[in-house]
Design a protein around this motif. Structure first.
Motif, PDB file in Angstrom:
ATOM      1  N   GLY A 250      84.163 -73.942  80.508  1.00 29.12           N
ATOM      2  CA  GLY A 250      82.794 -73.602  80.137  1.00 29.12           C
ATOM      3  C   GLY A 250      82.329 -72.301  80.746  1.00 29.12           C
ATOM      4  O   GLY A 250      83.026 -71.690  81.562  1.00 29.12           O
ATOM      5  N   GLU A 251      81.152 -71.908  80.361  1.00 29.74           N
ATOM      6  CA  GLU A 251      80.540 -70.690  80.884  1.00 29.74           C
ATOM      7  C   GLU A 251      79.030 -70.864  80.937  1.00 29.74           C
ATOM      8  O   GLU A 251      78.452 -71.685  80.221  1.00 29.74           O
ATOM      9  CB  GLU A 251      80.902 -69.487  80.014  1.00 29.74           C
ATOM     10  N   LEU A 252      78.398 -70.093  81.794  1.00 31.77           N
ATOM     11  CA  LEU A 252      76.954 -70.162  81.961  1.00 31.77           C
ATOM     12  C   LEU A 252      76.242 -69.677  80.698  1.00 31.77           C
ATOM     13  O   LEU A 252      76.644 -68.675  80.095  1.00 31.77           O
ATOM     14  CB  LEU A 252      76.537 -69.303  83.158  1.00 31.77           C
ATOM     15  N   LYS A 253      75.185 -70.393  80.308  1.00 28.30           N
ATOM     16  CA  LYS A 253      74.427 -69.996  79.121  1.00 28.30           C
ATOM     17  C   LYS A 253      72.973 -70.390  79.281  1.00 28.30           C
ATOM     18  O   LYS A 253      72.658 -71.462  79.801  1.00 28.30           O
ATOM     19  CB  LYS A 253      75.005 -70.664  77.868  1.00 28.30           C
ATOM     20  N   VAL A 273      80.168 -75.316  76.594  1.00 30.53           N
ATOM     21  CA  VAL A 273      81.550 -75.758  76.461  1.00 30.53           C
ATOM     22  C   VAL A 273      82.288 -74.793  75.536  1.00 30.53           C
ATOM     23  O   VAL A 273      81.981 -74.696  74.344  1.00 30.53           O
ATOM     24  CB  VAL A 273      81.634 -77.185  75.918  1.00 30.53           C
ATOM     25  N   ARG A 274      83.253 -74.077  76.080  1.00 25.99           N
ATOM     26  CA  ARG A 274      84.075 -73.164  75.269  1.00 25.99           C
ATOM     27  C   ARG A 274      85.313 -73.866  74.730  1.00 25.99           C
ATOM     28  O   ARG A 274      85.767 -73.599  73.618  1.00 25.99           O
ATOM     29  CB  ARG A 274      84.506 -71.963  76.101  1.00 25.99           C
ATOM     30  N   VAL A 292      76.119 -77.572  75.123  1.00 24.47           N
ATOM     31  CA  VAL A 292      75.670 -77.000  76.398  1.00 24.47           C
ATOM     32  C   VAL A 292      75.246 -78.148  77.307  1.00 24.47           C
ATOM     33  O   VAL A 292      74.292 -78.866  77.001  1.00 24.47           O
ATOM     34  CB  VAL A 292      74.512 -76.004  76.219  1.00 24.47           C
ATOM     35  N   ILE A 293      75.960 -78.332  78.408  1.00 27.83           N
ATOM     36  CA  ILE A 293      75.647 -79.396  79.364  1.00 27.83           C
ATOM     37  C   ILE A 293      74.497 -78.933  80.252  1.00 27.83           C
ATOM     38  O   ILE A 293      74.591 -77.897  80.911  1.00 27.83           O
ATOM     39  CB  ILE A 293      76.877 -79.746  80.218  1.00 27.83           C
ATOM     40  N   ARG A 302      72.812 -76.238  86.316  1.00 24.69           N
ATOM     41  CA  ARG A 302      72.389 -74.866  86.018  1.00 24.69           C
ATOM     42  C   ARG A 302      73.507 -73.850  86.200  1.00 24.69           C
ATOM     43  O   ARG A 302      73.319 -72.672  85.929  1.00 24.69           O
ATOM     44  CB  ARG A 302      71.205 -74.476  86.913  1.00 24.69           C
ATOM     45  N   SER A 303      74.673 -74.304  86.708  1.00 27.26           N
ATOM     46  CA  SER A 303      75.764 -73.372  86.978  1.00 27.26           C
ATOM     47  C   SER A 303      77.067 -74.154  87.054  1.00 27.26           C
ATOM     48  O   SER A 303      77.056 -75.380  87.228  1.00 27.26           O
ATOM     49  CB  SER A 303      75.531 -72.637  88.296  1.00 27.26           C
ATOM     50  N   PRO A 304      78.217 -73.470  86.946  1.00 25.35           N
ATOM     51  CA  PRO A 304      79.490 -74.155  87.151  1.00 25.35           C
ATOM     52  C   PRO A 304      79.580 -74.825  88.518  1.00 25.35           C
ATOM     53  O   PRO A 304      80.201 -75.880  88.660  1.00 25.35           O
ATOM     54  CB  PRO A 304      80.515 -73.027  87.003  1.00 25.35           C
ATOM     55  N   THR A 305      78.960 -74.226  89.523  1.00 20.96           N
ATOM     56  CA  THR A 305      78.970 -74.820  90.860  1.00 20.96           C
ATOM     57  C   THR A 305      78.248 -76.158  90.867  1.00 20.96           C
ATOM     58  O   THR A 305      78.701 -77.120  91.502  1.00 20.96           O
ATOM     59  CB  THR A 305      78.321 -73.863  91.874  1.00 20.96           C
ATOM     60  N   ASP A 306      77.107 -76.237  90.164  1.00 24.45           N
ATOM     61  CA  ASP A 306      76.385 -77.507  90.058  1.00 24.45           C
ATOM     62  C   ASP A 306      77.270 -78.574  89.439  1.00 24.45           C
ATOM     63  O   ASP A 306      77.341 -79.713  89.924  1.00 24.45           O
ATOM     64  CB  ASP A 306      75.120 -77.342  89.207  1.00 24.45           C
ATOM     65  N   LEU A 307      77.942 -78.231  88.347  1.00 24.88           N
ATOM     66  CA  LEU A 307      78.800 -79.206  87.662  1.00 24.88           C
ATOM     67  C   LEU A 307      79.944 -79.634  88.571  1.00 24.88           C
ATOM     68  O   LEU A 307      80.253 -80.832  88.668  1.00 24.88           O
ATOM     69  CB  LEU A 307      79.341 -78.601  86.362  1.00 24.88           C
ATOM     70  N   GLN A 308      80.552 -78.691  89.253  1.00 25.34           N
ATOM     71  CA  GLN A 308      81.651 -79.005  90.163  1.00 25.34           C
ATOM     72  C   GLN A 308      81.187 -79.923  91.285  1.00 25.34           C
ATOM     73  O   GLN A 308      81.858 -80.900  91.637  1.00 25.34           O
ATOM     74  CB  GLN A 308      82.209 -77.712  90.749  1.00 25.34           C
TER      75      GLN A 308
END
Length: 349
Positions: A250-253, A273-274, A292-293, A302-308
């Motif tokens: 994924g990427e930030l959007k 989600v790419r 978009v999650i 709000r960021s890949p770090t949040d999801l991780q």
């Protein structure tokens, strides 16, 4: 937090630390008394912990066939030879030699490592060894005195002191994953301190020294004991740490703020989600490219770090609820998390 004398009886370093932890006021002390008490506290800690601190020498083979030596620190956590150190100290080492404080040396075997927290466990075949005990890193306070013991630049059993400079820092591990709740200290650390213990004035391990910032002074970092204990348990039992895996790229959007009411603004962000990995929990849950999650179990993403971070807290096999923006509407997707695949094994195939 230091030894002083009252009319009735002396207050020990431990008594003073308890008072500090409970917010109690300390009586005024003479400077000489403070320095003597601090010195005595450090001596007691070193006498208690230093016998359990070890040096590690490793040999790694490069792709060109040459050998590259390396070194670091560690400490015994069981009397039968289990040693905790950093992952980056022993990663891909074909030979590991552990030097004990009494001068004995043993060949060691890798039990398991976790690059995501930069921790590893190795074992030597010996019994009746001195150990360092874990303390409660969750009780640490900024300004608290700490002591680091290790083998900086090959100088065995070197002792340095400092204070906890900050708590709750984030640090990128060797595999790029974010390590949370890292301890920052100003205790002078150098190459070779990696894997050594950071201890409090009671001689309890509150952190595992892991990194310094090149070119900076007074910036050292340690993995908290609470994290280390959890990782050690998994490494000893399984040889690795199992984490939950969703299976997306994924990427930030940016998304309209109405989809993330907790954001409090007109616009917010999520993870677009790419790609959905074939056979992953994300595919089984029905996630699609373009989704978009924006939340996980109600917490904003709000960021890949949040999801991780949120996935790292979720147990393997648990079901999570994702808030997903799909074709301009907010949808709910349930996903049952699977164990994260072994990245190195996949890469070697």
């Amino acid at each position: 937090m230091l030894h002083h004398t009252l009319v009735v009886q002396p207050i020990t370093t431990a008594d003073a630390e308890d008072a500090a932890m409970q917010g109690g006021a300390m009586p005024a002390l003479e400077p000489e008394t403070l320095l003597d008490a601090f010195s005595a506290a450090v001596v007691r800690v070193v006498q208690r912990v230093a016998p359990a601190v070890v040096g590690l020498r490793v040999v790694r083979s490069t792709h060109r066939g040459s050998d590259v030596p390396g070194a670091g620190s560690g400490f015994l956590i069981t009397p039968d030879g289990y040693v905790l150190t950093n992952s980056h100290v022993v990663h891909r080492a074909r030979q590991i030699v552990v030097s004990l404080a009494d001068g004995r040396e043993f060949a060691a075997q890798l039990v398991g490592e976790d690059p995501a927290t930069d921790l590893a466990v190795v074992r030597v075949q010996a019994n009746g060894l001195p150990i360092a005990e874990f303390g409660d890193s969750d009780r640490l306070q900024v300004g608290q005195l700490v002591i680091a013991i290790g083998n900086p630049l090959g100088l065995q059993a070197s002792v340095v002191t400092g204070v906890v400079s900050a708590l709750g820092r984030s640090l990128r591990g060797p595999d790029g994953r974010l390590i949370e709740n890292v301890i920052q200290t100003d205790a002078p650390l150098n190459p070779g301190n990696s894997g050594g213990p950071l201890v409090d004035t009671r001689g309890k391990v509150v952190g595992v020294n892991t990194a310094i910032i090149a070119g900076a002074q007074g910036l050292g970092f340690a993995i908290p004991a609470s994290t280390a204990q959890w990782v050690v348990g998994q490494l000893v039992r399984e040889g690795r740490v199992q984490r939950a895996w969703l299976g997306i790229i994924g990427e930030l959007k940016s998304v309209p703020g109405r989809f993330v009411p907790e954001h409090g603004g007109t616009r917010a962000a999520g993870i677009a989600v790419r790609e959905v990995i074939v056979g992953s929990p994300a595919e089984r849950a029905g996630l699609r490219p373009g989704d978009v999650i924006v939340s996980l179990d109600g917490a904003p993403v709000r960021s890949p770090t949040d999801l991780q971070r949120l996935l790292g807290r979720a147990p393997v096999g648990s079901t999570i609820v994702l808030g997903v923006v799909r074709q301009g509407k907010l949808a709910t997707v349930r996903a049952e998390l699977a164990p994260e695949p072994d990245r190195e094994r996949q890469a070697s195939r």
